[in-house]
Motif scaffolding. Sequence first.
Motif, mmCIF file in Angstrom:
data_model
loop_
_atom_site.group_PDB
_atom_site.id
_atom_site.type_symbol
_atom_site.label_atom_id
_atom_site.label_comp_id
_atom_site.label_asym_id
_atom_site.label_seq_id
_atom_site.Cartn_x
_atom_site.Cartn_y
_atom_site.Cartn_z
ATOM 1 N N UNK A 116 0.862 -1.182 0.000
ATOM 2 C CA UNK A 116 0.000 0.000 0.000
ATOM 3 C C UNK A 116 0.894 1.226 0.000
ATOM 4 N N UNK A 117 0.907 1.908 -1.122
ATOM 5 C CA UNK A 117 1.828 3.019 -1.298
ATOM 6 C C UNK A 117 1.105 4.318 -0.985
ATOM 7 N N UNK A 118 1.588 4.992 0.032
ATOM 8 C CA UNK A 118 1.039 6.307 0.371
ATOM 9 C C UNK A 118 1.809 7.360 -0.408
ATOM 10 N N UNK A 119 1.329 8.594 -0.409
ATOM 11 C CA UNK A 119 2.049 9.640 -1.135
ATOM 12 C C UNK A 119 3.496 9.765 -0.652
ATOM 13 N N UNK A 120 4.439 9.773 -1.614
ATOM 14 C CA UNK A 120 5.861 9.943 -1.321
ATOM 15 C C UNK A 120 6.397 11.110 -2.142
ATOM 16 N N UNK A 121 7.498 11.691 -1.697
ATOM 17 C CA UNK A 121 8.041 12.858 -2.395
ATOM 18 C C UNK A 121 9.547 12.938 -2.204
ATOM 19 N N UNK A 122 10.152 13.713 -3.063
ATOM 20 C CA UNK A 122 11.589 13.953 -2.967
ATOM 21 C C UNK A 122 11.965 15.248 -3.628
ATOM 22 N N UNK A 123 12.928 15.938 -3.096
ATOM 23 C CA UNK A 123 13.384 17.203 -3.649
ATOM 24 C C UNK A 123 13.666 18.212 -2.560
ATOM 25 N N UNK A 124 14.430 19.248 -2.911
ATOM 26 C CA UNK A 124 14.773 20.316 -1.969
ATOM 27 C C UNK A 124 15.429 19.794 -0.694
#
Length: 525
Positions: A116-124
């Motif tokens: 179950x993939x929840x929102x992920x992010x990368x950057x800054x």
Amino acid sequence: MARKNSTETKTKTSRSHRVVRHVQEHPRWGWIAFGVVFAAIGGYILLHASFAATPPAPTVYLTPSTKNMPINTTFTVQVRENSGTATVNAVQANFSYPATLVDFVSIDTTGTAFTTIAPSSGGNGQVSIAQGLIGSTSGDQLIATVTFKTKTTGGTAAMAFTSGTALLSNTTNTDILGSLAATGGGSYLIDTVAPTVSVTSPANGSAVSAGSTASVTATASDNDSVSSVDFYIDGTKVSTDTTSPYNYSWNTTNVSLGTHTIQAKATDPSGNLGSSSTISVNVADQTPPTITLTAPTNGSALKGSATISATASDNAGGAGVAKVEFYVDGALKGTDTTSPYSISWDTTTATNASHTVNAIAYDAATPANTATSGNSTVTVDNAAPSTPSNLQMTSNTFTSITLSWTASSDNVGVTGYRVSRNGTVLTTTSGSSFSYIDSGLTASTTYSYSVVALDAVGNASPAATLSASTVTAKVGDINGDNNVDITDLSILLSNWSMTTPSADLNHDGVVNIIDLSVLLSHWGT
């Protein structure tokens, strides 16, 4: 408590003694026990190394935890969790990265246990990953694979988990990590430092022998490590060595004579390239020529203008013989550049004594190789013997004259005498003979004699001279016994009417009555 500890110590000591005795009595069991202990130590070392690479459960960590990379290079880091025996159903992984050194590229959840993939992010400078699953999992599991790309600046990109990172129990729905101290970040070196490298052998400006194998060596170092060292001859790569000490065996057999360049270039795992200074070496013929002194021979005597000669040759494929120098007593007397090699030595400029002669051959290599011949010890003799003294006639007959004289002296030694009659050489004696019998002469004749003393090199003394005569014959003495008697008469009558000169006393061409008259007129004289 102290008493109990003492008892335990005694008990352990007693057990140890029993074990020792058992090992001594049963060597085979001793070796088995040693193996068990060794395996246990090895297991501890491996376990400790594993803990050093991966934090103990429960944990959220990055792997690999260290990595070296060049600039402008894409690399990946796995984000993992290890709950140990505890069961979990969700994970939140937040970690920072230095945005000045690396760029975030992507997050890949392929292969994760958390479906179950929840929102992920990368950057800054921040990566945030949230995942869960229906049910639970335990042990070491992949969360996601994060891709980064290094920028153009070198440095260490440290990545550490940040607030909000959590590993959630499926039974209590609480974080089992406890704190960020249980997480494991990473340190990634962006390597822009080139290795340093230098050629250590041969030395710059040195000579390398042609037709041989020269050892070319280099040293190299790096802030990380050295992957390889490449060797270049005249700008062309000829060899690669990946292990220190870095070495290349340079075969100069087919290399042209003259100046050549050598350079080494070192590469590190990040691809950084460092180059050494370029050195120059001279590939030269370093094999000396051969030379043999052919004249004068050892022990010889010389006078006047003497020839000094030698034969010389160079090695096959060498530069050839350039010149031969000739020396007397260490002083250069002349040079010849063309075979056959020789000079003329004016010995009159040298003392009448012993001298040493040798020769040195030079080849045409740069620098030149030389070879020295063996020595010849010679005697210079330009002094003539003294004049023979007391030359005299010691006896004579009608047909012979015997001469004698007193020996001459010489600075080296008289080897003989030259005897001449009326300007014609009769003989050259040898040794210490001081007399000579000249036979086959004419009676009543005067002769001029000269005697000259000679030494080993042919120096001749001034001549000693003498005039000497044979015995004068009596008229009618045909047989030459100095008496005119019946024997002479018999000879005359035996040659009657013949042209026999000895019996033709009046020299009219025939033996006749006139000759008989002459003989009888001198009878008995």
